[in-house]
Write a protein that holds these residues in place. Sequence first.
Motif, PDB file in Angstrom:
ATOM      1  N   THR A 251      -5.617  -0.944  -5.800  1.00 51.49           N
ATOM      2  CA  THR A 251      -5.634   0.546  -5.478  1.00 51.49           C
ATOM      3  C   THR A 251      -4.201   1.344  -4.790  1.00 51.49           C
ATOM      4  OG1 THR A 251      -6.458   0.456  -3.071  1.00 51.49           O
ATOM      5  CG2 THR A 251      -8.276   0.566  -4.655  1.00 51.49           C
ATOM      6  N   ARG A 252      -4.027   2.073  -5.833  1.00 50.67           N
ATOM      7  CA  ARG A 252      -2.557   2.730  -5.148  1.00 50.67           C
ATOM      8  C   ARG A 252      -2.720   3.857  -3.875  1.00 50.67           C
ATOM      9  NH1 ARG A 252       0.358   6.361  -8.718  1.00 50.67           N
ATOM     10  NH2 ARG A 252       0.727   4.030 -10.428  1.00 50.67           N
ATOM     11  N   PRO A 253      -2.237   3.149  -2.417  1.00 50.49           N
ATOM     12  CA  PRO A 253      -2.004   4.362  -1.665  1.00 50.49           C
ATOM     13  C   PRO A 253      -1.574   6.197  -1.809  1.00 50.49           C
ATOM     14  CG  PRO A 253      -1.713   2.195  -0.708  1.00 50.49           C
ATOM     15  CD  PRO A 253      -1.829   1.934  -2.762  1.00 50.49           C
ATOM     16  N   ASP A 254      -2.187   6.621  -1.850  1.00 54.02           N
ATOM     17  CA  ASP A 254      -1.680   8.196  -2.025  1.00 54.02           C
ATOM     18  C   ASP A 254      -0.765   8.515  -1.179  1.00 54.02           C
ATOM     19  OD1 ASP A 254      -3.811   8.399  -3.509  1.00 54.02           O
ATOM     20  OD2 ASP A 254      -4.880  10.109  -2.180  1.00 54.02           O
ATOM     21  N   GLN A 255      -0.051   7.645   0.131  1.00 54.61           N
ATOM     22  CA  GLN A 255       0.522   7.628   1.287  1.00 54.61           C
ATOM     23  C   GLN A 255       0.249   6.766   1.537  1.00 54.61           C
ATOM     24  OE1 GLN A 255       0.085  10.930   3.218  1.00 54.61           O
ATOM     25  NE2 GLN A 255       0.900  12.742   1.740  1.00 54.61           N
ATOM     26  N   GLY A 256       1.822   6.140   2.879  1.00 49.68           N
ATOM     27  CA  GLY A 256       2.260   5.062   3.080  1.00 49.68           C
ATOM     28  C   GLY A 256       3.118   3.782   2.838  1.00 49.68           C
ATOM     29  N   ASP A 257       4.026   3.571   3.315  1.00 49.23           N
ATOM     30  CA  ASP A 257       4.859   2.235   2.488  1.00 49.23           C
ATOM     31  C   ASP A 257       3.882   1.343   2.306  1.00 49.23           C
ATOM     32  OD1 ASP A 257       6.964   4.444   2.989  1.00 49.23           O
ATOM     33  OD2 ASP A 257       7.696   3.348   4.541  1.00 49.23           O
ATOM     34  N   VAL A 258       4.247   0.946   1.277  1.00 52.73           N
ATOM     35  CA  VAL A 258       3.891  -0.375   0.261  1.00 52.73           C
ATOM     36  C   VAL A 258       4.554  -1.044  -0.430  1.00 52.73           C
ATOM     37  CG1 VAL A 258       1.516  -0.127  -0.029  1.00 52.73           C
ATOM     38  CG2 VAL A 258       3.429   0.474  -1.759  1.00 52.73           C
ATOM     39  N   TYR A 259       5.449  -3.033   0.635  1.00 52.40           N
ATOM     40  CA  TYR A 259       5.769  -2.880  -1.027  1.00 52.40           C
ATOM     41  C   TYR A 259       5.914  -3.508  -2.003  1.00 52.40           C
ATOM     42  CZ  TYR A 259       8.194  -7.851  -1.542  1.00 52.40           C
ATOM     43  OH  TYR A 259       9.291  -8.743  -2.180  1.00 52.40           O
ATOM     44  N   MET A 260       4.069  -4.320  -2.270  1.00 53.41           N
ATOM     45  CA  MET A 260       3.980  -4.334  -3.533  1.00 53.41           C
ATOM     46  C   MET A 260       2.570  -3.404  -3.411  1.00 53.41           C
ATOM     47  SD  MET A 260       5.083  -4.500  -6.405  1.00 53.41           S
ATOM     48  CE  MET A 260       6.502  -5.535  -6.269  1.00 53.41           C
ATOM     49  N   VAL A 261       1.761  -2.796  -4.964  1.00 51.70           N
ATOM     50  CA  VAL A 261       0.743  -2.765  -5.204  1.00 51.70           C
ATOM     51  C   VAL A 261       0.351  -3.986  -6.847  1.00 51.70           C
ATOM     52  CG1 VAL A 261      -0.616  -1.044  -6.089  1.00 51.70           C
ATOM     53  CG2 VAL A 261       0.751  -0.365  -4.666  1.00 51.70           C
TER      54      VAL A 261
END
Length: 345
Positions: free
Chosen positions: A125-135
């Motif tokens: 899942t790809r979060p709508d907001q919030g920083d991610v290192y990698m999806v």
Amino acid sequence: MRFRTTSVALATALLAVSALSACNRDSSDGAGSGGGKVGIDLPRSDSDFWNSYQQYMEKGVKSEELDHLPLTNSQNDIGKLAANVQTFQDQGAKAVIMAPQDTGAIAETLNNLAEKKIPAISVDTRPDQGDVYMVVRADNRAYGEQACKYLGDQLKGKGKVVEFQGDLASINGRDRSEAFKECMDKNYPDIKVFELATEWKGEVASAKLQTTMAAHPDINGIYMQAGGVFLEPTLALLEQKKRLVPAGEKGHITIISNDGIPQELDAIRAGKIDATVSQPADLYANIALYWAKKALAGEKAKEGPTDHDSTVIKIPNGFEDQLPAPLVTKDNVDDPKLWANQLDK
């Protein structure tokens, strides 16, 4: 969509992880220097797909001798996920792997991790907001498009189709639903689509299918956005209503699914369903671990092709590794490259 053999892609990825581990063997602890524990949250245990993912994750951390905290399971509860991630932080996690099912409600948790400089890897899942290192995710719009084209062609552009939509609070449910609708509207205007919201719940899908079929007994197609939760109740209902007619016989309902679990492949072999799009449960686990190790080593993510036959793209809140997901039909259901054909071997 092209793909190499799963085994080759997996082996390549694991070699890369092993090499990375060796390079960092003498590094001191701490994110950015190759050390530290990884916190891993499993999203749910009510789906055969996610249970398979758990098996691959458990094998992956063991084979890599990865320093990790005890695995948790948030059971499709965003509150539990937030609490589990907080526990990871309290226990000194330097990276976190998760699969948030509600992609709109995870932003605060992700931003909290970012403030603590703890990289987050989001699986499926790809979060709508919030920083991610990698999806780590397959192209879910392609799932909807492949399902649309398969059903449209099989039904020769005419008929009535039931669509079990996943939870629309999830980017996956939205991507699959939007792509399916756009493709149907554009290419198969003579097919009537009944969009049934399910929140990824099999009992909800079964109840709504029963109601829809009572009003429209000429339903001749079904799109299940998640075979792991929809397959068993759907087949049970069709059998009860004497509508489970083998493929190729008069009255057969053409069914395409998403997940690629062993049960779906068995159903294709038996002529009970026609196709599925295989999500790579094995690669979801192993490539998530691959990126966790890179994050711990302080490597910056970047766009471009990978060494495991995928492509990393830039997204507004980080990067996404888009893994291949092949269409499975009776023509290739026995392909040994499919992850579901590699279990227990």
